[in-house]
Design an enzyme around this catalytic site. Structure first.
Site, short mmCIF file in Angstrom:
data_model
loop_
_atom_site.label_atom_id
_atom_site.label_comp_id
_atom_site.label_asym_id
_atom_site.label_seq_id
_atom_site.Cartn_x
_atom_site.Cartn_y
_atom_site.Cartn_z
CG ASP A 185 -18.89 -28.18 -19.87
OD1 ASP A 185 -18.96 -28.43 -21.24
OD2 ASP A 185 -18.25 -27.39 -19.21
CD GLU B 240 -16.83 -32.23 -22.28
OE1 GLU B 240 -16.13 -31.58 -23.26
OE2 GLU B 240 -17.31 -31.37 -21.59
#
Length: 611
Positions: free
Chosen positions: A270, A307
């Site tokens: 993330d 990401e």
């Protein structure tokens, strides 16, 4: 423990409490460099001291505890806290930790080797809202459905223990513990084994850029955070400041645990742009080295997907080019270009998009802003992606962020027409990149996906409410954001059972099946297709994508406008897709598409593929 310049430890130490091979005692390793003493306290208040070793660690390799026992870690004889590397928190984030045996599951996936990224069709899901049960068992029960759709990879939103029973997962505070309400350690291991038996790879979303606010005791143990940098969530995790080696080891060991003990195929990392590390060996590069070593040991394909919103190919470049060697990255700009085109939204980051030009650039480059001026950012932004294979970019028309971070959690099905939904699906699935679907889009789910929590701290609950009101003040008009703390908000976000779909949703599901089957069977997509797929803007609403194989030239025409488009062509040997045909609830037969000699008529809001 032996220190090395390549990584924090030659023989990395697994933090926390783990069972010894005889399963009659446990070993405990706690990183607490500033503590004067560390003890393990059992449920009956018996204490076992740990001896101080090297680099801030405390160890005891023979503690009389067994699987299932509850314990706390005691700092300096006074502070009694859960284990930051706890494997289980059966009494929630403030309760005691539990000794857990990770080796009781009898694995059946002995012949599993994994699925290469360029062959993956990813389905992102939330364990709590994918099924009525809201747990790992519910996902297992839905695997045949996913196989029928054509999915071969699932991506599970974070499962690290968070407060309560309802959360997106990004408020996790125990990176090593599996959320108890989902099914804990055994439930996740059973799910992964079941996926592999069905030919489905598993990606787990992990969060190494911050921890949630409630139940986060890491700072009590040592300098897990640093004031050198700020992130949207406050202090940055300490990856390059004093004492950072213990922190880096903590998160690298966490990643290896998922791969080794849960047989997870890959990790989605993330928001890696919030991992602040200006050291000579970036944390992500060290993590990738560790994962590669684990792959050699297991004989399986393991990978990392980052990401990142920096449009920086350094994250993808190999080590020898000074990169971090991530296997792929989420490509938000493909989403932004597609979303702005079909919805005409232009607020926030969508201001940099709109029209068909950005989508054309993304089809050809991955990034839209690859070293050109960004009006929204007011600077030149991004880097060239030359030489990067298409499968290194994971693209989507929807995901948890871009749906759930809307005030009302609207999916595309609430924002665009039924016909346009089919065009958008084709743009993603038939792209030269690795496609990702967000649960429910495959049949046009109409329920929203909202932001939900189940915090226990009243001040935090109120803070979330006020924060969301502030975030959406320009959009609220005469209504307020749904209450994230309400169970009704969570229940509203669950998927509609298949037996409750209407006829249009059933047709949409079959359309997605066809697109996925097309990608699997046509040789255009077999070996990574970016180099022989080219997008060209034909009009302000029509995009042509040409793909060449050794003996065929495929053409895909996307009409994002409402009017017909006449496309000049020499010949049409076979029409492979026509979203406007009656079988897809349209009104134009394949024969009607070529009603004018040497031309093909592309109806408004449709996609045609032929060779």
């Amino acid at each position: 423990m032996t220190y090395t310049t390549k990584s924090a430890y030659v023989t990395p130490l697994r933090p926390g409490v783990t069972l010894n091979p005889d399963k009659k005692s446990i070993a405990a390793i706690v990183w607490a460099p500033f503590a004067g003493s560390i003890e393990i306290e059992t449920h009956n208040e018996q204490r076992f001291p740990l001896g101080k070793s090297s680099y801030g660690c405390w160890e005891n390799h023979n503690i009389a505890l067994k699987a299932g026992d509850l314990y706390h870690i005691v700092i300096d004889g006074e502070k009694k806290l859960p284990d930051p590397a706890s494997l289980s928190q059966p009494e929630d984030v403030h309760g005691p930790s539990q000794v857990t045996d990770l080796n009781t599951h009898q694995w059946e996936d002995h012949n599993w080797k994994g699925i290469p990224l360029h062959k993956q069709l990813i389905y992102e899901l939330h364990p709590g809202t994918f099924s009525s049960g809201g747990n790992f068992r519910g996902i297992i029960d839905g695997l045949d459905y996913l196989v029928g759709l054509g999915i071969n990879t699932i991506e599970i939103m974070p499962v690290a223990q968070f407060p309560g029973e309802r959360n997106w997962g990004y408020d996790g505070v125990y990176p090593f513990a599996v959320q108890d309400s989902y099914g804990g350690v055994s439930g996740l291991q059973e799910l992964v084994d079941a996926c592999h038996s069905k030919g489905i790879a598993v990606i787990l979303d992990v969060v190494y850029n911050h921890l949630g606010p409630e139940g986060n005791y890491l700072n009590e143990f040592g300098p897990y955070f640093t004031d050198k940098y700020k992130t949207p969530w406050g202090q940055a995790i300490n990856f390059d400041d004093a004492w950072c080696d213990g922190v880096r080891n903590f998160f690298i060991e966490n990643a290896l645990m998922w791969i080794r003990d849960f047989h997870i195929d890959g990790l989605r990392l993330d928001a890696v742009h919030a991992i602040k590390d200006f050291g000579a060996n970036h944390f992500l590069a060290e993590l990738k080295e560790a994962v590669e070593e684990q792959s050699k040991t297991s004989g399986r394909y393991h990978f990392l997907i980052a990401e990142c919103d920096l449009n920086d190919v350094r994250y993808l470049n190999p080590f020898q080019k000074g990169g971090y060697n991530m296997d792929a990255q989420w490509c938000d700009e493909f989403h932004h270009a597609l979303h702005a085109l079909v919805t005409r939204e232009s607020t926030g980051y969508y201001a940099d998009f709109g029209g068909i030009g950005p989508l054309t650039r993304s089809f050809n480059n991955g990034y839209v802003y690859d070293g050109i001026y960004s009006p929204h950012r007011k600077k030149v932004f991004g880097s060239k992606t030359t030489g990067q294979p298409g499968h290194k970019f994971v693209v989507f028309s929807q995901n948890h962020d871009h749906v759930g971070n809307r005030m009302l959690g609207e999916r595309l099905s609430a924002l665009i027409s039924y016909e346009m939904q089919k065009v958008v699906a084709a743009a993603c699935i038939l792209s030269p990149f690795t496609p990702l679907l967000f649960m429910g889009e495959e049949y046009g789910e109409r329920n929203p996906f909202l932001y939900f929590t189940s915090h226990k701290d009243p001040r935090l609950i109120e803070g979330v409410r006020e924060g969301r009101k502030k975030e959406f003040k320009d959009f609220m008009k005469d209504r307020e954001p749904p209450d994230a703390q309400s169970e009704a908000t969570f229940q509203e976000s669950k998927l509609t059972p298949q037996n409750q779909w209407d006829s249009k949703q059933e047709v949409m599901f079959r359309w997605y099946q066809l697109l996925i089957q097309m990608r699997k069977t046509q040789d255009l997509w077999h070996n990574g297709v970016r180099d022989h797929m080219v997008a060209e803007k034909l009009t302000d609403s029509v995009l042509e994508v040409t793909g060449k194989t050794t003996n065929k030239t495929f053409r895909i025409l996307f009409n994002f406008g409402s009017g017909e488009f006449e496309y000049q062509t020499v010949s049409v040997k076979k029409i492979l897709l026509n979203s406007a045909s009656p079988q897809w609830d349209g009104k134009t037969n394949n024969e009607d598409l070529a009603r004018i000699e040497k031309k093909i008529i592309v109806p408004g809001e449709s996609v045609i593929m032929f060779y």
